[in-house]
Design a protein around this motif. Sequence first.
Motif, PDB file in Angstrom:
ATOM      1  N   SER A   1      26.091  61.813  36.587  1.00  0.00           N
ATOM      2  CA  SER A   1      26.887  62.659  37.478  1.00  0.00           C
ATOM      3  C   SER A   1      26.031  63.433  38.483  1.00  0.00           C
ATOM      4  O   SER A   1      26.560  63.961  39.463  1.00  0.00           O
ATOM      5  N   LEU A   2      24.728  63.498  38.257  1.00  0.00           N
ATOM      6  CA  LEU A   2      23.838  64.228  39.168  1.00  0.00           C
ATOM      7  C   LEU A   2      23.122  63.311  40.157  1.00  0.00           C
ATOM      8  O   LEU A   2      22.329  63.780  40.974  1.00  0.00           O
ATOM      9  N   LYS A  27      15.099  72.756  39.289  1.00  0.00           N
ATOM     10  CA  LYS A  27      16.519  72.899  39.658  1.00  0.00           C
ATOM     11  C   LYS A  27      17.461  72.338  38.600  1.00  0.00           C
ATOM     12  O   LYS A  27      18.680  72.367  38.774  1.00  0.00           O
ATOM     13  N   ARG A  28      16.895  71.755  37.521  1.00  0.00           N
ATOM     14  CA  ARG A  28      17.658  71.164  36.423  1.00  0.00           C
ATOM     15  C   ARG A  28      18.475  69.954  36.867  1.00  0.00           C
ATOM     16  O   ARG A  28      19.485  69.620  36.268  1.00  0.00           O
ATOM     17  N   LEU A  29      18.021  69.282  37.921  1.00  0.00           N
ATOM     18  CA  LEU A  29      18.681  68.056  38.361  1.00  0.00           C
ATOM     19  C   LEU A  29      18.143  66.846  37.618  1.00  0.00           C
ATOM     20  O   LEU A  29      18.827  65.832  37.511  1.00  0.00           O
ATOM     21  N   VAL A  30      16.912  66.938  37.116  1.00  0.00           N
ATOM     22  CA  VAL A  30      16.338  65.915  36.245  1.00  0.00           C
ATOM     23  C   VAL A  30      15.705  66.621  35.047  1.00  0.00           C
ATOM     24  O   VAL A  30      15.245  67.761  35.164  1.00  0.00           O
ATOM     25  N   ALA A  31      15.691  65.947  33.909  1.00  0.00           N
ATOM     26  CA  ALA A  31      15.106  66.535  32.703  1.00  0.00           C
ATOM     27  C   ALA A  31      13.596  66.371  32.689  1.00  0.00           C
ATOM     28  O   ALA A  31      12.883  67.223  32.166  1.00  0.00           O
ATOM     29  N   CYS A  32      13.110  65.263  33.238  1.00  0.00           N
ATOM     30  CA  CYS A  32      11.672  65.035  33.298  1.00  0.00           C
ATOM     31  C   CYS A  32      11.358  64.131  34.478  1.00  0.00           C
ATOM     32  O   CYS A  32      12.214  63.397  34.957  1.00  0.00           O
ATOM     33  N   ALA A  33      10.121  64.244  34.923  1.00  0.00           N
ATOM     34  CA  ALA A  33       9.629  63.420  36.024  1.00  0.00           C
ATOM     35  C   ALA A  33       8.244  62.925  35.623  1.00  0.00           C
ATOM     36  O   ALA A  33       7.383  63.724  35.269  1.00  0.00           O
ATOM     37  N   GLN A  34       8.058  61.630  35.661  1.00  0.00           N
ATOM     38  CA  GLN A  34       6.793  61.016  35.263  1.00  0.00           C
ATOM     39  C   GLN A  34       6.173  60.334  36.474  1.00  0.00           C
ATOM     40  O   GLN A  34       6.778  59.450  37.075  1.00  0.00           O
ATOM     41  N   LEU A  35       4.961  60.756  36.812  1.00  0.00           N
ATOM     42  CA  LEU A  35       4.252  60.217  37.965  1.00  0.00           C
ATOM     43  C   LEU A  35       3.223  59.206  37.481  1.00  0.00           C
ATOM     44  O   LEU A  35       2.402  59.505  36.617  1.00  0.00           O
ATOM     45  N   MET A  36       3.282  57.999  38.031  1.00  0.00           N
ATOM     46  CA  MET A  36       2.383  56.925  37.629  1.00  0.00           C
ATOM     47  C   MET A  36       1.710  56.322  38.853  1.00  0.00           C
ATOM     48  O   MET A  36       2.302  56.275  39.922  1.00  0.00           O
ATOM     49  N   GLY A  37       0.516  55.828  38.636  1.00  0.00           N
ATOM     50  CA  GLY A  37      -0.143  55.112  39.712  1.00  0.00           C
ATOM     51  C   GLY A  37      -1.594  55.497  39.830  1.00  0.00           C
ATOM     52  O   GLY A  37      -2.130  56.211  38.987  1.00  0.00           O
ATOM     53  N   PRO A  38      -2.190  55.013  40.880  1.00  0.00           N
ATOM     54  CA  PRO A  38      -1.541  54.317  41.978  1.00  0.00           C
ATOM     55  C   PRO A  38      -1.127  52.888  41.619  1.00  0.00           C
ATOM     56  O   PRO A  38      -1.661  52.299  40.694  1.00  0.00           O
ATOM     57  N   VAL A  39      -0.170  52.388  42.369  1.00  0.00           N
ATOM     58  CA  VAL A  39       0.275  51.003  42.282  1.00  0.00           C
ATOM     59  C   VAL A  39       0.078  50.379  43.656  1.00  0.00           C
ATOM     60  O   VAL A  39       0.106  51.072  44.678  1.00  0.00           O
TER      61      VAL A  39
END
Length: 105
Positions: A64-65, A27-39
Amino acid sequence: MEKIVQIATTCDNREVLERLGRGLVEKRLVACAQLMGPVQSVYRWKGQVEESREWLLLMKSKGSLTERVEMGIRQEHPYEVPEIIVTDIVGGLAQYLDWVAEETE
């Protein structure tokens, strides 16, 4: 240049965060998403000390988003009160920050 932020959320279900991160990028609301874990999380909830295995999703976006990203998280997140933390990025590689701005609407 517009303010760039990092938005963090956690969940005990990896697939939920994978779907959430991909959807927000698409949706172009974030440029990237990084998933880490488990924590391992330890927290107080409704008067009890709880422990759970969770995953951490970090996302970069324009300031602004932020409200729209928060709304997207709340719509998909299974927790009654999801962790949503927004941190201003006060420095970084200019080309990377420009890329974040270009890749978000």
